[in-house]
Scaffold this motif. Structure first.
Motif, short mmCIF file in Angstrom:
data_model
loop_
_atom_site.label_atom_id
_atom_site.label_comp_id
_atom_site.label_asym_id
_atom_site.label_seq_id
_atom_site.Cartn_x
_atom_site.Cartn_y
_atom_site.Cartn_z
N HIS A 195 0.84 -1.18 0.00
CA HIS A 195 0.00 0.00 0.00
C HIS A 195 0.88 1.24 0.00
CE1 HIS A 195 -3.50 -2.50 0.92
NE2 HIS A 195 -2.74 -3.10 1.82
N ILE A 196 0.32 2.34 -0.43
CA ILE A 196 1.01 3.62 -0.36
C ILE A 196 0.93 4.13 1.07
CG2 ILE A 196 0.99 6.00 -1.19
CD1 ILE A 196 -0.07 5.03 -3.81
N THR A 197 2.03 4.69 1.56
CA THR A 197 2.10 5.09 2.96
C THR A 197 1.90 6.59 3.12
OG1 THR A 197 4.49 5.39 2.85
CG2 THR A 197 3.68 3.20 3.45
N ALA A 198 1.66 6.99 4.37
CA ALA A 198 1.50 8.40 4.73
C ALA A 198 2.00 8.58 6.15
CB ALA A 198 0.05 8.84 4.61
N PRO A 199 2.45 9.79 6.53
CA PRO A 199 2.88 10.03 7.92
C PRO A 199 1.74 9.76 8.89
CG PRO A 199 3.59 11.81 6.47
CD PRO A 199 2.68 10.94 5.65
N GLU A 200 2.09 9.19 10.01
CA GLU A 200 1.06 8.76 10.96
C GLU A 200 0.28 9.93 11.53
OE1 GLU A 200 0.75 5.32 14.40
OE2 GLU A 200 2.67 5.83 13.47
N HIS A 201 0.92 11.09 11.71
CA HIS A 201 0.20 12.22 12.29
C HIS A 201 -0.86 12.77 11.33
CE1 HIS A 201 3.41 14.23 9.95
NE2 HIS A 201 2.59 15.27 9.89
N HIS A 202 -0.63 12.63 10.02
CA HIS A 202 -1.66 13.02 9.06
C HIS A 202 -2.88 12.11 9.18
CE1 HIS A 202 0.45 16.21 7.10
NE2 HIS A 202 1.40 15.44 6.60
N LEU A 203 -2.62 10.81 9.31
CA LEU A 203 -3.73 9.86 9.41
C LEU A 203 -4.51 10.04 10.71
CD1 LEU A 203 -1.89 6.69 8.06
CD2 LEU A 203 -3.48 8.15 6.82
N ARG A 204 -3.81 10.34 11.80
CA ARG A 204 -4.51 10.57 13.07
C ARG A 204 -5.40 11.80 12.99
NH1 ARG A 204 0.57 9.37 15.60
NH2 ARG A 204 0.86 11.63 15.91
N ARG A 205 -4.92 12.84 12.34
CA ARG A 205 -5.72 14.06 12.23
C ARG A 205 -6.98 13.82 11.40
NH1 ARG A 205 -2.90 19.13 9.53
NH2 ARG A 205 -3.11 17.75 7.73
N VAL A 206 -6.85 13.07 10.31
CA VAL A 206 -8.01 12.77 9.47
C VAL A 206 -9.00 11.88 10.21
CG1 VAL A 206 -8.75 11.57 7.39
CG2 VAL A 206 -6.77 13.07 7.31
N GLU A 207 -8.50 10.88 10.95
CA GLU A 207 -9.38 10.00 11.71
C GLU A 207 -10.13 10.78 12.78
OE1 GLU A 207 -11.57 6.99 13.05
OE2 GLU A 207 -10.40 7.06 11.19
N LYS A 208 -9.46 11.74 13.43
CA LYS A 208 -10.13 12.57 14.43
C LYS A 208 -11.21 13.41 13.80
CE LYS A 208 -9.25 16.10 17.95
NZ LYS A 208 -8.23 16.96 18.61
N HIS A 209 -10.95 13.95 12.62
CA HIS A 209 -11.96 14.75 11.93
C HIS A 209 -13.16 13.88 11.55
CE1 HIS A 209 -13.53 17.95 9.33
NE2 HIS A 209 -13.76 17.01 8.44
N HIS A 210 -12.91 12.67 11.08
CA HIS A 210 -14.01 11.76 10.72
C HIS A 210 -14.84 11.40 11.95
CE1 HIS A 210 -11.81 10.29 6.83
NE2 HIS A 210 -12.20 11.54 6.76
N GLN A 211 -14.16 11.19 13.07
CA GLN A 211 -14.88 10.84 14.29
C GLN A 211 -15.75 12.00 14.76
OE1 GLN A 211 -14.82 7.76 15.62
NE2 GLN A 211 -16.51 8.49 16.90
N ASN A 212 -15.26 13.22 14.61
CA ASN A 212 -16.06 14.40 14.96
C ASN A 212 -17.30 14.51 14.07
OD1 ASN A 212 -14.26 15.13 16.95
ND2 ASN A 212 -13.09 16.53 15.62
N LEU A 213 -17.15 14.17 12.81
CA LEU A 213 -18.30 14.20 11.91
C LEU A 213 -19.34 13.16 12.31
CD1 LEU A 213 -16.57 14.63 8.42
CD2 LEU A 213 -17.84 16.35 9.69
N ARG A 214 -18.86 11.99 12.73
CA ARG A 214 -19.80 10.93 13.12
C ARG A 214 -20.50 11.25 14.44
NH1 ARG A 214 -15.56 7.59 10.86
NH2 ARG A 214 -14.54 7.53 12.91
N ASP A 215 -19.78 11.90 15.36
CA ASP A 215 -20.35 12.18 16.68
C ASP A 215 -21.18 13.45 16.72
OD1 ASP A 215 -18.99 9.95 17.47
OD2 ASP A 215 -17.31 11.06 18.35
N SER A 216 -21.02 14.33 15.75
CA SER A 216 -21.71 15.61 15.78
C SER A 216 -23.21 15.41 15.61
CB SER A 216 -21.16 16.54 14.68
OG SER A 216 -21.92 17.73 14.65
N PRO A 217 -24.02 16.03 16.48
CA PRO A 217 -25.49 15.90 16.34
C PRO A 217 -26.06 16.82 15.29
CG PRO A 217 -24.98 17.27 18.23
CD PRO A 217 -23.66 16.80 17.68
N VAL A 218 -25.27 17.76 14.78
CA VAL A 218 -25.76 18.74 13.81
C VAL A 218 -25.73 18.12 12.42
CG1 VAL A 218 -25.43 21.03 12.83
CG2 VAL A 218 -24.91 20.61 15.24
N GLN A 219 -26.81 18.26 11.69
CA GLN A 219 -26.89 17.74 10.32
C GLN A 219 -26.84 18.91 9.35
OE1 GLN A 219 -27.01 14.56 9.28
NE2 GLN A 219 -26.77 13.86 11.39
#
Length: 290
Positions: free
Chosen positions: A191-215
């Motif tokens: 697979h193509i790789t990426a720096p781990e801190h970039h992936l953590r930031r994206v995963e945090k953003h995705h989690q915020n989207l899933r947890d946000s009650p605002v549509q």
């Protein structure tokens, strides 16, 4: 008296395409000017000595020229269009009762030929334009545009965390205990790789989207994703890059840069680059090639 045309197909007729194509027709002038016979010599090594005859190399490249002039990108539509145009048939060297090559044959032949052959044909045609006085060489106009890649944004996947090379080699040695040759085989990442801190930031953003009650209006958070070239890629076309044009949706694109000699509008250079780069990054290379 009102006339009325009736049509009945003739069983035999006397007809020549050369009599029906005007002298000033573009394709007739191309047929008389453009000598592509050198392609037989340059493509000879790409074919075997046995088997069924292939599509004529000259016919193949003339079909591509016709597709460019008619702004047709589909091989199927190109074959259908050319079969109904007498001037194009005359340019290709086909008669009315001859069938053009199948669209699948055109596609396979395009994959067979290397890029160097297409560049050689471009340089040959450009040299003819120079010899005829159509190129002044004084002023070049350069511009770029995004070209949609044959890949979908729905198929992008996250890159894998990039492990340090030393840790990777140590892990390979511990797990396999083999020779350096076996280690070399396992070094190629799947697979193509990426720096781990970039992936953590994206995963945090995705989690915020899933947890946000605002549509948001017109969007669902469970489908919303933050996509970046640093963290995502399309496995079917890893060279395609996510790019956006003002007022347009984000897509996987390439960047097509073109230079035109301003004397007669003759294309002097064209190249494809990654879509996430700036024009200034590619301008130096374009200028040197011109």
């Amino acid at each position: 008296m009102q006339g009325r045309k009736s049509y009945t197909e003739k069983l035999f007729l006397s007809f020549r395409l050369s009599d029906r194509v005007p002298e000033d027709n573009l394709y007739r002038r191309l047929r008389e000017t453009l000598d592509l016979s050198f392609l037989y010599r340059d493509t000879k090594e790409l074919y075997g000595s046995t088997g069924n005859p292939s599509i004529d190399p000259v016919v193949f490249f003339k079909l591509l020229i016709a597709g460019y002039l008619e702004n047709i990108t589909s091989d199927r539509k190109l074959a259908e269009h050319c079969s109904m145009r007498m001037d194009v048939l005359y340019f290709l060297g086909y008669d009315l009762d001859e069938e053009l090559p199948w669209h699948s044959t055109i596609s396979r032949t395009r994959q067979l030929y290397p890029a160097s052959l297409f560049e050689k044909l471009f340089n040959k045609v450009f040299a003819l334009c120079v010899d005829s006085g159509m190129v002044s060489g004084h002023t070049q106009a350069v511009d770029s545009a995004p070209i949609k890649a044959n890949a979908s944004m729905e198929s992008v996947v996250p890159k894998m965390p990039a492990a340090p090379m030393g840790d990777h080699l140590k892990k390979v040695s511990e797990e396999n205990g083999g020779t350096q040759q076996r280690q070399a085989k396992t070094m190629s990442p799947a697979h193509i790789t990426a720096p781990e801190h970039h992936l953590r930031r994206v995963e945090k953003h995705h989690q915020n989207l899933r947890d946000s009650p605002v549509q948001l209006v017109g969007a669902r958070h469970k489908k919303a994703r933050l996509l970046s070239n640093k963290t995502h890629y399309n496995p079917h076309d890893p060279d395609a890059r996510i790019s956006v044009k003002p007022g347009k949706a984000r897509k996987l694109n390439y960047r097509c840069s073109m230079a035109v000699d301003t004397a007669e509008g003759v294309i002097s250079h064209i190249q494809a680059d990654f879509a996430d780069g700036r024009d200034s990054q590619y301008l130096t290379d374009i200028s040197l090639r011109i």
